[in-house]
Write an enzyme that holds these catalytic residues in place. Structure first.
Site, PDB file in Angstrom:
ATOM      1  N   HIS A  66      42.646  46.234  44.399  1.00 43.49           N
ATOM      2  CA  HIS A  66      42.262  44.774  44.914  1.00 43.49           C
ATOM      3  C   HIS A  66      41.674  44.055  43.962  1.00 43.49           C
ATOM      4  O   HIS A  66      41.034  44.479  43.002  1.00 43.49           O
ATOM      5  CB  HIS A  66      41.642  44.797  46.084  1.00 43.49           C
ATOM      6  CG  HIS A  66      40.006  45.272  45.994  1.00 43.49           C
ATOM      7  ND1 HIS A  66      39.045  44.263  45.686  1.00 43.49           N
ATOM      8  CD2 HIS A  66      39.426  46.287  46.210  1.00 43.49           C
ATOM      9  CE1 HIS A  66      37.835  45.081  45.735  1.00 43.49           C
ATOM     10  NE2 HIS A  66      38.102  46.422  45.795  1.00 43.49           N
ATOM     11  N   ASP A 175      34.241  47.258  40.777  1.00 47.16           N
ATOM     12  CA  ASP A 175      34.858  47.039  41.903  1.00 47.16           C
ATOM     13  C   ASP A 175      35.907  45.767  42.113  1.00 47.16           C
ATOM     14  O   ASP A 175      35.095  44.715  42.389  1.00 47.16           O
ATOM     15  CB  ASP A 175      33.887  47.290  43.048  1.00 47.16           C
ATOM     16  CG  ASP A 175      34.223  47.079  44.269  1.00 47.16           C
ATOM     17  OD1 ASP A 175      35.460  47.360  44.752  1.00 47.16           O
ATOM     18  OD2 ASP A 175      33.380  47.209  45.229  1.00 47.16           O
ATOM     19  N   GLU A 205      40.109  42.047  49.909  1.00 41.51           N
ATOM     20  CA  GLU A 205      39.887  43.346  50.578  1.00 41.51           C
ATOM     21  C   GLU A 205      38.370  43.147  50.845  1.00 41.51           C
ATOM     22  O   GLU A 205      38.023  43.996  51.836  1.00 41.51           O
ATOM     23  CB  GLU A 205      39.951  44.168  49.235  1.00 41.51           C
ATOM     24  CG  GLU A 205      39.778  45.757  49.715  1.00 41.51           C
ATOM     25  CD  GLU A 205      38.412  46.349  49.481  1.00 41.51           C
ATOM     26  OE1 GLU A 205      38.179  47.619  50.011  1.00 41.51           O
ATOM     27  OE2 GLU A 205      37.483  45.452  49.049  1.00 41.51           O
ATOM     28  N   GLU A 206      37.696  42.647  50.159  1.00 42.02           N
ATOM     29  CA  GLU A 206      36.148  42.747  50.431  1.00 42.02           C
ATOM     30  C   GLU A 206      35.839  42.017  51.708  1.00 42.02           C
ATOM     31  O   GLU A 206      34.562  42.044  52.315  1.00 42.02           O
ATOM     32  CB  GLU A 206      35.435  42.036  49.156  1.00 42.02           C
ATOM     33  CG  GLU A 206      35.491  42.576  48.082  1.00 42.02           C
ATOM     34  CD  GLU A 206      34.670  44.046  47.898  1.00 42.02           C
ATOM     35  OE1 GLU A 206      34.122  44.464  48.743  1.00 42.02           O
ATOM     36  OE2 GLU A 206      34.585  44.666  46.725  1.00 42.02           O
ATOM     37  N   ASP A 228      40.657  52.697  44.429  1.00 47.16           N
ATOM     38  CA  ASP A 228      39.463  51.844  44.601  1.00 47.16           C
ATOM     39  C   ASP A 228      38.115  52.699  43.922  1.00 47.16           C
ATOM     40  O   ASP A 228      38.271  54.028  43.673  1.00 47.16           O
ATOM     41  CB  ASP A 228      38.996  51.453  46.145  1.00 47.16           C
ATOM     42  CG  ASP A 228      38.140  50.107  46.263  1.00 47.16           C
ATOM     43  OD1 ASP A 228      37.495  49.915  45.181  1.00 47.16           O
ATOM     44  OD2 ASP A 228      38.269  49.580  47.202  1.00 47.16           O
ATOM     45  N   HIS A 317      28.379  47.027  44.099  1.00 50.42           N
ATOM     46  CA  HIS A 317      28.032  45.670  44.440  1.00 50.42           C
ATOM     47  C   HIS A 317      26.826  45.098  43.936  1.00 50.42           C
ATOM     48  O   HIS A 317      26.189  44.435  44.568  1.00 50.42           O
ATOM     49  CB  HIS A 317      27.895  45.601  46.089  1.00 50.42           C
ATOM     50  CG  HIS A 317      29.409  45.558  46.863  1.00 50.42           C
ATOM     51  ND1 HIS A 317      29.627  45.113  48.045  1.00 50.42           N
ATOM     52  CD2 HIS A 317      30.649  46.085  46.408  1.00 50.42           C
ATOM     53  CE1 HIS A 317      30.826  45.055  48.469  1.00 50.42           C
ATOM     54  NE2 HIS A 317      31.681  45.944  47.493  1.00 50.42           N
TER      55      HIS A 317
END
Length: 350
Positions: A66, A175, A205-206, A228, A317
């Site tokens: 992604h 990410d 995606e998130e 991922d 994150h």
């Protein structure tokens, strides 16, 4: 580690800005790279990019990574010119204090997430848990100027450069740009495959695996692999080694499950066999929380065999996500070896 891969491209990808639904800058890089290394490239109505290498058979494999990173959308501008935001993706609000951001308004504006100094906090404020809803952005401009330049719906990204840290790489948006990078690197190496390979750079995606779910219908592959990052909690705060999930420097991670998917046993067993045959460092991943694009392909257009390869990453994150150079290289090697050895004749049914 000599970083014997295109580090400058990895840095370009990770430093680009692209929150869910607004992946334009990353999409431009993906299109540029896939145009050079695949037979044809297309973009769909959601913004997914698909670079296809035509194989010798009708059997097709989708490989998805992604493009989007977590960020914010402006929901309100106060009468004093402070900006309030709504999250696009999952944030731990504790890591947001004192971060520098860019508000993408009429022009790109540098701002900071404000934090009241500890000297003046009341006891109640000290005890209150951080919340994204409390975040405010100071743009260093008067209210009238902010009103002219920023409006509801503008997006906000966190500022950070990507840099080497010993044998490791740290920055924002590893990410999942590091996995998009791995897909591009694999595409460079593959020529004349037995099967058709769709390299997909997915969107949103998130916020719910949305791009991959749509692609599951549009591409309708016979086999799907997602790429991922995964948790590497091999840090002092984690007392139980079982909670580390993966460790940096131990190799690429072959996913067995996460909160969104249980990968097809025959697929992850073949991934493991390829890694062992090729002498590629690898580990197995059981992730108790979090979802990946893998789930977007598993049953969207009927039952499909799915697998996933992950890059162990610390501090997910945040703007200091950290991955090991050898693990990145191992991921590229495993993906390439798996795809070049896929004939379409492996039976993944149960």
């Amino acid at each position: 580690m000599s970083f014997d891969f295109a580090y400058d491209l990895l840095r370009e990808l990770t430093e680009a800005r692209g929150v869910p639904g607004y992946e334009d800058a990353v999409r431009a890089i993906a299109r540029r790279e896939f145009a050079e290394h695949t037979d044809r490239v297309r973009t769909d109505a959601m913004g997914n990019v698909v670079g296809t290498i035509e194989g010798d058979s009708d059997y097709s494999v989708a490989v998805a990574a992604h493009m989007d990173e977590i960020g914010f959308m402006v929901r309100h501008v106060t009468e004093d010119g402070f900006v309030k935001v709504d999250p696009l993706g999952g944030f731990d609000p504790r890591v947001l204090r004192a971060q520098r951001v860019t508000v993408h308004g009429e022009e790109d504006l540098t701002g900071v997430i404000g934090s009241v100094p500890p000297h003046t906090l009341t006891e109640e404020q000290r005890e209150k848990a951080d919340a994204v809803s409390d975040v405010f952005i100071d743009l260093g401009r008067d209210a009238e100027t902010v009103e002219e330049l920023v409006g509801v719906g503008d997006v906000v990204t966190l500022d950070q450069t990507t840099t080497r840290m010993g044998d490791r790489i740290t920055g924002k948006a590893l990410d999942d740009r590091v996995c998009l990078f791995a897909a591009i690197e694999a595409a460079k190496r593959i020529e004349g495959p037995d099967v058709t390979i769709h390299f997909a750079a997915t969107v949103q995606e998130e916020v719910g695996l949305r791009g991959a779910t749509a692609l599951g219908v549009d591409i309708d592959p016979d086999l799907a692999l997602a790429l991922d990052v995964t948790v590497a909690n091999d840090v002092p705060q984690i007392g139980d080694a079982a909670d580390a999930v993966t460790k940096l420097g131990e190799g690429t991670a072959i996913k067995l499950k996460d909160a969104s998917v249980i990968t097809s046993p025959k697929v992850h067993k073949r991934l493991t066999a390829v890694a062992e045959t090729e002498g590629i460092d690898h580990q197995h991943e059981v992730l108790p929380a979090g979802g990946t694009d893998t789930a977007g392909f598993q049953n969207t257009a009927g039952a499909k065999p799915v697998g996933a390869i992950s890059i162990p990453t610390r501090y997910l994150h945040t703007v200091t996500e950290t991955a090991d150079g050898d693990d990145i290289a191992a991921t590229i090697d495993l993906l390439t070896a798996f795809l070049t050895s896929e004939t379409g004749e492996h039976d993944y049914t149960l």
